[in-house]
Structures are given as C-alpha cells and as structure tokens.
Scaffold this active site. Structure first.
Site, PDB file in Angstrom:
ATOM      1  N   SER A 131      27.463  18.047 -10.858  1.00 22.04           N
ATOM      2  CA  SER A 131      28.888  18.279 -10.629  1.00 22.04           C
ATOM      3  C   SER A 131      29.575  16.970 -10.975  1.00 22.04           C
ATOM      4  O   SER A 131      28.944  15.897 -10.899  1.00 22.04           O
ATOM      5  CB  SER A 131      29.147  18.583  -9.145  1.00 22.04           C
ATOM      6  OG  SER A 131      30.532  18.520  -8.850  1.00 22.04           O
ATOM      7  N   TYR A 144      28.573  17.610   0.221  1.00 24.91           N
ATOM      8  CA  TYR A 144      28.475  17.974  -1.199  1.00 24.91           C
ATOM      9  C   TYR A 144      28.465  16.725  -2.080  1.00 24.91           C
ATOM     10  O   TYR A 144      27.600  16.559  -2.939  1.00 24.91           O
ATOM     11  CB  TYR A 144      29.649  18.887  -1.579  1.00 24.91           C
ATOM     12  CG  TYR A 144      29.565  19.467  -2.980  1.00 24.91           C
ATOM     13  CD1 TYR A 144      28.646  20.470  -3.274  1.00 24.91           C
ATOM     14  CD2 TYR A 144      30.412  19.038  -3.995  1.00 24.91           C
ATOM     15  CE1 TYR A 144      28.570  21.024  -4.549  1.00 24.91           C
ATOM     16  CE2 TYR A 144      30.340  19.578  -5.274  1.00 24.91           C
ATOM     17  CZ  TYR A 144      29.424  20.584  -5.546  1.00 24.91           C
ATOM     18  OH  TYR A 144      29.346  21.124  -6.806  1.00 24.91           O
TER      19      TYR A 144
HETATM   20  N1  NAD Z   1      32.041  26.214  -9.499  1.00 24.55           N
HETATM   21  C1  NAD Z   1      32.334  24.936  -9.633  1.00 24.55           C
HETATM   22  O1  NAD Z   1      33.520  24.556  -9.643  1.00 24.55           O
HETATM   23  C2  NAD Z   1      31.233  23.922  -9.820  1.00 24.55           C
HETATM   24  C3  NAD Z   1      31.593  22.655 -10.305  1.00 24.55           C
HETATM   25  C4  NAD Z   1      30.597  21.696 -10.473  1.00 24.55           C
HETATM   26  C5  NAD Z   1      29.269  22.017 -10.186  1.00 24.55           C
HETATM   27  N2  NAD Z   1      28.954  23.247  -9.712  1.00 24.55           N
HETATM   28  C6  NAD Z   1      27.540  23.509  -9.405  1.00 24.55           C
HETATM   29  O2  NAD Z   1      27.089  24.596 -10.189  1.00 24.55           O
HETATM   30  C7  NAD Z   1      25.972  25.210  -9.547  1.00 24.55           C
HETATM   31  C8  NAD Z   1      26.193  26.705  -9.546  1.00 24.55           C
HETATM   32  O3  NAD Z   1      27.351  26.975  -8.776  1.00 24.55           O
HETATM   33  P1  NAD Z   1      28.351  28.180  -9.045  1.00 24.55           P
HETATM   34  O4  NAD Z   1      29.710  27.621  -9.092  1.00 24.55           O
HETATM   35  O5  NAD Z   1      27.859  29.034 -10.154  1.00 24.55           O
HETATM   36  O6  NAD Z   1      28.217  28.894  -7.631  1.00 24.55           O
HETATM   37  P2  NAD Z   1      27.942  30.381  -7.199  1.00 24.55           P
HETATM   38  O7  NAD Z   1      28.124  30.357  -5.730  1.00 24.55           O
HETATM   39  O8  NAD Z   1      28.740  31.329  -8.021  1.00 24.55           O
HETATM   40  O9  NAD Z   1      26.404  30.597  -7.571  1.00 24.55           O
HETATM   41  C9  NAD Z   1      25.380  29.941  -6.900  1.00 24.55           C
HETATM   42  C10 NAD Z   1      24.211  30.896  -6.775  1.00 24.55           C
HETATM   43  O10 NAD Z   1      23.127  30.179  -6.180  1.00 24.55           O
HETATM   44  C11 NAD Z   1      22.475  31.033  -5.272  1.00 24.55           C
HETATM   45  N3  NAD Z   1      21.736  30.219  -4.313  1.00 24.55           N
HETATM   46  C12 NAD Z   1      22.213  29.476  -3.275  1.00 24.55           C
HETATM   47  N4  NAD Z   1      21.213  28.857  -2.648  1.00 24.55           N
HETATM   48  C13 NAD Z   1      20.071  29.194  -3.291  1.00 24.55           C
HETATM   49  C14 NAD Z   1      18.708  28.867  -3.119  1.00 24.55           C
HETATM   50  N5  NAD Z   1      18.313  28.057  -2.128  1.00 24.55           N
HETATM   51  N6  NAD Z   1      17.807  29.388  -3.983  1.00 24.55           N
HETATM   52  C15 NAD Z   1      18.187  30.223  -4.971  1.00 24.55           C
HETATM   53  N7  NAD Z   1      19.467  30.573  -5.180  1.00 24.55           N
HETATM   54  C16 NAD Z   1      20.392  30.073  -4.351  1.00 24.55           C
HETATM   55  C17 NAD Z   1      23.590  31.865  -4.645  1.00 24.55           C
HETATM   56  O11 NAD Z   1      23.093  33.079  -4.100  1.00 24.55           O
HETATM   57  C18 NAD Z   1      24.519  32.093  -5.859  1.00 24.55           C
HETATM   58  O12 NAD Z   1      24.217  33.293  -6.546  1.00 24.55           O
HETATM   59  C19 NAD Z   1      25.879  24.570  -8.173  1.00 24.55           C
HETATM   60  O13 NAD Z   1      24.854  23.607  -8.144  1.00 24.55           O
HETATM   61  C20 NAD Z   1      27.242  23.917  -7.997  1.00 24.55           C
HETATM   62  O14 NAD Z   1      27.208  22.832  -7.115  1.00 24.55           O
HETATM   63  C21 NAD Z   1      29.898  24.212  -9.528  1.00 24.55           C
END
Ligand code: NAD
Length: 253
Positions: A131, A144
């Site tokens: 991130s 986070y």
């Molecule tokens: N959305 C944003 O703005 C953003 C920005 C920067 C980084 N990220 C990072 O991107 C990654 C994905 O996030 P996203 O935005 O797609 O979120 P999201 O919530 O849409 O998807 C995350 C998925 O991970 C699954 N999950 C959670 N814990 C788990 C575990 N222990 N084992 C297996 N699956 C698990 C959840 O069920 C969910 O389907 C994360 O690491 C997040 O920190 C997101």
C-alpha cells in the site's frame, strides 16, 4: 509468449477487489491460477469465472495445497490478502494482532514455504500487495500503517537477499483503489483515498508493466514517488503536511 504464459500463479485474498483483478489478469495472460480467499464462496465465484482453481482458507497456510493444485510448481505467489485495520494506539490488542498476522506474518510464512523450492530452482516471483501506507502512512489507521511498513520491509529484504539467486520481488503500493476495503475505510478513506481512487484493473496493469521492466516498486499512483521523496528528505515538513490532513479529518468528523 508472455512471461507468465503457462505459469503456476497463486493469488491470496482473490475473492474480490485487487486480488480478483490480479487473478483475472494472470489468467488472461495464460497462467494457471489458484484463487485463494478466506471467504470460500467468493473464491469459487472468481475461480469459476476465469477457469481457475478455488482454494478457500487463511492465506497463512495455503502454499502446500496450492502447489498440489498446480501440479507441484508455483512460479508466482501474490501475497495480496490484507486487513484495513483502522485505529490508534487504543485499538484492541486483537486488531493489532490480526493486522500483524495477515499483513505481515502471512507473507513470512508463505516465503518460508516457497523459498526452498525457488532457491533450488533458481527462480520464483513474489508479489506483495503493500500500500502507499507502507511507504507513507494512512491517517486514522495506525495498525494498518505500521504493518504495511512491515510488509514493505519484508519484501525489500527478500529482494535484496535473494536477487542474485533468481528471486524476483514486486511491492505494489497504491493509494485508493475502488474495492470493499475502500468503502469500509469510512471518512478517512473518503478524505484521503477516494478523490484519486483507481480501479483494481489499473493495479493489475501497473504490476504487469513492472514485471515487464523487472521493477521492484509498483506505483499505480505515480505521485506517491514524490511524497516518498518528500518524506525522506524533509521529514518534518512532510509530517506537518500530514498533520494538517489529520486536523482536516478531525474537523469534518
Ligand atoms: N483498496 C485500497 O484502497 C487499497 C490500497 C492500497 C493497498 N490495498 C491492499 O490491497 C490488498 C487487497 O485489498 P482490497 O482493497 O482488494 O480489499 P478487499 O477487502 O476487497 O479484498 C480483500 C480480500 O482478502 C480476503 N481476506 C482477508 N483476510 C484473509 C486471509 N487471512 N486469508 C485469505 N483471504 C483473506 C477477504 O475475504 C477479501 O476478499 C490488501 O492487502 C490491501 O491492504 C488496498
């Protein structure tokens, strides 16, 4: 033939959001994909859509089952599952512990299970969805921010330690991406992330550009490089600017 054509690829947390976009893109490029998610029905839906294998379960302990599903060989591992983990020092111990477990230790445990085979073969690709909070910070989300700094540190450490032994590592550091996580980030997400949010497919595009260049740092929001430079070279000015943002957030709540 593309770099990942025919490759065995695992994506954790791929039942939605960025993980699903990565899984779709790898499948479209000809990879054989394992779609992991804690939510089994979401993993199955994405896997069915792209002709992949669903692997429900905690991302911390799926490498062996994923390898079996890929006929004994994982070429690319995307440590993508993550928790948004808002809060300050007073957040419950359980919030801090789960952030540490999913955002950092799941990567460490995966590396432990992957490295023996990768080092023996002299190749392997580890993709960490970190991130921009891992380079900078996220207001209102201490667990986070701290654990994403940890995830970045671990990805860097892997890259500099095993680069000469064939390991390729990428750290994806986006700001806002339109997923369920952004929706649940509340007013801080609205203020900081939503105005410049991009689509999950844009993140997949940025990763594939970085794979083509063999580049470690993946910045789907290029301006993050400027903020990162400012943080390193003028830390007090940078913290002052972030504190203004914090005050704006407090005033709007
Ligand atoms: N959305 C944003 O703005 C953003 C920005 C920067 C980084 N990220 C990072 O991107 C990654 C994905 O996030 P996203 O935005 O797609 O979120 P999201 O919530 O849409 O998807 C995350 C998925 O991970 C699954 N999950 C959670 N814990 C788990 C575990 N222990 N084992 C297996 N699956 C698990 C959840 O069920 C969910 O389907 C994360 O690491 C997040 O920190 C997101």
């Amino acid at each position: 033939m593309g770099t990942v054509d025919g490759a065995g690829v695992v994506v954790t947390g791929a039942g939605g959001g960025i993980g699903a976009a990565l899984a779709r893109r790898f499948a479209a490029e000809g990879a054989r994909v394992v779609v992991n998610d804690l939510d089994g029905s979401k993993a199955e839906a994405v896997a069915a859509e792209i002709g992949a294998t669903a692997l429900p379960g905690d991302a911390s302990a799926i490498v062996d089952a994923a390898r079996e599903a890929l006929d004994g060989r994982i070429d690319v591992y995307c440590a993508n599952a993550g928790l948004g983990s808002p809060g300050d020092p007073f957040a419950d111990e359980a919030v801090w512990a789960s952030a540490w477990d999913v955002n950092v230790m799941a990567h460490v445990r995966a590396a432990r299970a992957l490295l023996p085979d990768w080092l023996e073969r002299g190749e392997g690709r580890f993709v960490s969805t970190v991130s921009a909070a891992g380079l900078l910070t996220m207001i209102g989300a201490a667990p986070y921010s701290v654990t994403k700094h940890g995830a970045l540190a671990f990805a860097e450490w892997l890259s500099l330690t095993y680069r000469h032994r064939g390991l390729k590592v990428h750290a994806i550091c986006p700001q806002g991406v339109r997923t369920d996580m952004l929706t649940s980030a509340g007013s801080a997400g609205e203020l900081v992330l939503a105005p410049t949010a991009i689509e999950p497919d844009d993140v997949a595009d940025a990763l594939f550009a970085a794979i083509a260049d063999e580049r470690f740092l993946v910045l789907p929001h290029p301006e993050v490089a400027e903020y990162y430079r400012a943080r390193a070279t003028e830390p007090d000015r940078w913290i002052g600017g972030m504190n203004h943002l914090q005050q704006k957030w407090e005033a709007g709540r």
